[in-house]
Design an enzyme around this catalytic site. Sequence first.
Site, PDB file in Angstrom:
ATOM      1  CG  ASN A  69      13.278  -6.199  -4.234  1.00  0.00           C
ATOM      2  OD1 ASN A  69      12.924  -7.355  -4.065  1.00  0.00           O
ATOM      3  ND2 ASN A  69      13.275  -5.297  -3.253  1.00  0.00           N
ATOM      4  CG  ASP A 125      18.643  -0.109   0.227  1.00  0.00           C
ATOM      5  OD1 ASP A 125      18.461  -0.597   1.346  1.00  0.00           O
ATOM      6  OD2 ASP A 125      19.366  -0.640  -0.653  1.00  0.00           O
ATOM      7  CE  LYS A 148      -0.973   5.975 -15.927  1.00  0.00           C
ATOM      8  NZ  LYS A 148      -1.647   5.425 -17.094  1.00  0.00           N
ATOM      9  CG  ASP A 161      19.026  -1.256   8.285  1.00  0.00           C
ATOM     10  OD1 ASP A 161      18.513  -2.280   8.767  1.00  0.00           O
ATOM     11  OD2 ASP A 161      20.053  -1.273   7.586  1.00  0.00           O
ATOM     12  CE  LYS A 198      22.123  -3.960   7.066  1.00  0.00           C
ATOM     13  NZ  LYS A 198      20.836  -3.594   6.503  1.00  0.00           N
TER      14      LYS A 198
HETATM   15  N1  CTP Z   1      17.380  -4.773   5.880  1.00  0.00           N
HETATM   16  C1  CTP Z   1      16.397  -4.241   6.696  1.00  0.00           C
HETATM   17  N2  CTP Z   1      15.913  -2.975   6.437  1.00  0.00           N
HETATM   18  C2  CTP Z   1      16.381  -2.246   5.406  1.00  0.00           C
HETATM   19  C3  CTP Z   1      17.384  -2.787   4.565  1.00  0.00           C
HETATM   20  C4  CTP Z   1      17.859  -4.061   4.818  1.00  0.00           C
HETATM   21  O1  CTP Z   1      15.945  -4.906   7.628  1.00  0.00           O
HETATM   22  N3  CTP Z   1      15.895  -1.036   5.188  1.00  0.00           N
HETATM   23  C5  CTP Z   1      17.916  -6.105   6.180  1.00  0.00           C
HETATM   24  C6  CTP Z   1      17.599  -7.158   5.137  1.00  0.00           C
HETATM   25  O2  CTP Z   1      16.390  -7.823   5.425  1.00  0.00           O
HETATM   26  C7  CTP Z   1      18.810  -8.073   5.257  1.00  0.00           C
HETATM   27  C8  CTP Z   1      19.931  -7.155   5.635  1.00  0.00           C
HETATM   28  O3  CTP Z   1      19.305  -6.004   6.208  1.00  0.00           O
HETATM   29  O4  CTP Z   1      18.664  -9.003   6.285  1.00  0.00           O
HETATM   30  C9  CTP Z   1      20.837  -6.741   4.537  1.00  0.00           C
HETATM   31  O5  CTP Z   1      20.066  -6.183   3.488  1.00  0.00           O
HETATM   32  P1  CTP Z   1      20.791  -5.573   2.206  1.00  0.00           P
HETATM   33  O6  CTP Z   1      19.752  -4.940   1.346  1.00  0.00           O
HETATM   34  O7  CTP Z   1      21.669  -6.616   1.595  1.00  0.00           O
HETATM   35  O8  CTP Z   1      21.696  -4.501   2.892  1.00  0.00           O
HETATM   36  P2  CTP Z   1      21.689  -2.992   2.871  1.00  0.00           P
HETATM   37  O9  CTP Z   1      21.762  -2.521   4.279  1.00  0.00           O
HETATM   38  O10 CTP Z   1      20.543  -2.475   2.077  1.00  0.00           O
HETATM   39  O11 CTP Z   1      23.065  -2.690   2.168  1.00  0.00           O
HETATM   40  P3  CTP Z   1      23.427  -2.440   0.589  1.00  0.00           P
HETATM   41  O12 CTP Z   1      22.212  -1.889  -0.056  1.00  0.00           O
HETATM   42  O13 CTP Z   1      24.557  -1.529   0.675  1.00  0.00           O
HETATM   43  O14 CTP Z   1      23.834  -3.793   0.046  1.00  0.00           O
END
Ligand code: CTP
Length: 407
Positions: free
Chosen positions: A217, A286, A296, A316, A351
């Site tokens: 990303n 995610d 490849k 997470d 969270k």
């Molecule tokens: N985060 C994390 N580990 C993951 C996903 C997220 O530690 N696998 C943490 C990010 O570093 C951030 C927070 O969770 O501090 C929120 O991340 P975000 O991507 O906005 O949230 P998601 O849980 O992925 O929710 P969504 O994709 O539904 O927005």
Amino acid sequence: MAAASLGLAGRHIVLGLSGGIACYKAADFTRELVKAGATVQVVMTEAAEEFITPVTLQALSNRRVYTSQWDAREPNNMAHINLTREADAIVIAPASADLIAKLVQGRADDLLSLMCLARPIERCPLLVAPAMNREMWAHPATKRNLAQLRADGTAILGPGSGDQACGEIGDGRMLEPAELLADMVACFQPKLLAGRRVLITAGPTFEPIDPVRGITNHSSGKMGFAIARAAADAGAAVTLVAGPVHLPTPRGVARIDVMTARQMFDATLSAVAAHDVFVATAAVADWRPARFNDHKIKKQAGEKGPPSFELAENPDILATVAALPKPPYCVGFAAESHDLLAHAREKRVRKGIPLIVANLGPATFGQDDNALTLVDANGERELPRADKLTLARQLVAEIARRVGVGQ
Ligand code: CTP
């Protein structure tokens, strides 16, 4: 870097030069200080004048340079008193082995050493950037002197290590101007997190599909790196788990580089026990491809359509840390594209964390500034648009207040 976030604007710095090749770096350092908004008064020893002329430093600092305690331009003929009474700090860069030995003994036979002895010790800190050959640096006399200087309350900047002017390689070279500036900036920051340990994740993750492709990303890591710097400047011991970004490590920060979400998870979970605060700024992917192709993936002639991938969910990191039996104080980031506050509130509860920082992801990725909203159980607080280091310092102060230090 915006000058305001450095905290040197309006400070009056006396910059002392003693004799050494590293005097050439002092010219650049003077410029860095001036650019950061400080006024710089240069004082040189006779030996320093063998390496660089006062003309150069006068032009760069826009102030006349002092070289002698007998300078008759001072109406009271007391340059050592006048110069130190208006100084916010004295920094000696370069500090030769000889000058350091003089400071240790409290000798005062030239303007620079005299000034150091005459400074009001409580309100005018002394910072010393050693510069010498590696054998001189390693000599027991220098080691003894440095220990004494530290015990007297002097801050030692560096030294660095590497190629030396004499052709040898080792410890003792003066820090680069940007490193000196970073250390000076840190000196002026309140030590709100002194004695605390802060763990930070930053940047994107990269989830490989095959040896040449992957899912990632736009996160640049800038906000996380700014928080690492602000926390270190505030006196914390900082560990930074960084995804694939090309940003320099803030001074004094321990960095662990990772690539994938699972590596970030492992690195964070192995480090977390030793930390008091966890700030998750990373934009963790995610999902990852369920299967990694060793080779490849080639376009197949005649095959219908592109290949399709099965995805697996990544762990997470933040939620896992927050659910530990004795979690650190956890701060999350919510980068959203719409309905910022509603998503942030929901995410904080989901969270299980006390504080979440909301920002508009697409508008901030890669930028040098941002605007944040802090969301906790008591409500919201806006941190208006500013450069990321300024915001990071404000966030660090908010965290310090919540974890009950630095008040
Ligand atoms: N985060 C994390 N580990 C993951 C996903 C997220 O530690 N696998 C943490 C990010 O570093 C951030 C927070 O969770 O501090 C929120 O991340 P975000 O991507 O906005 O949230 P998601 O849980 O992925 O929710 P969504 O994709 O539904 O927005």
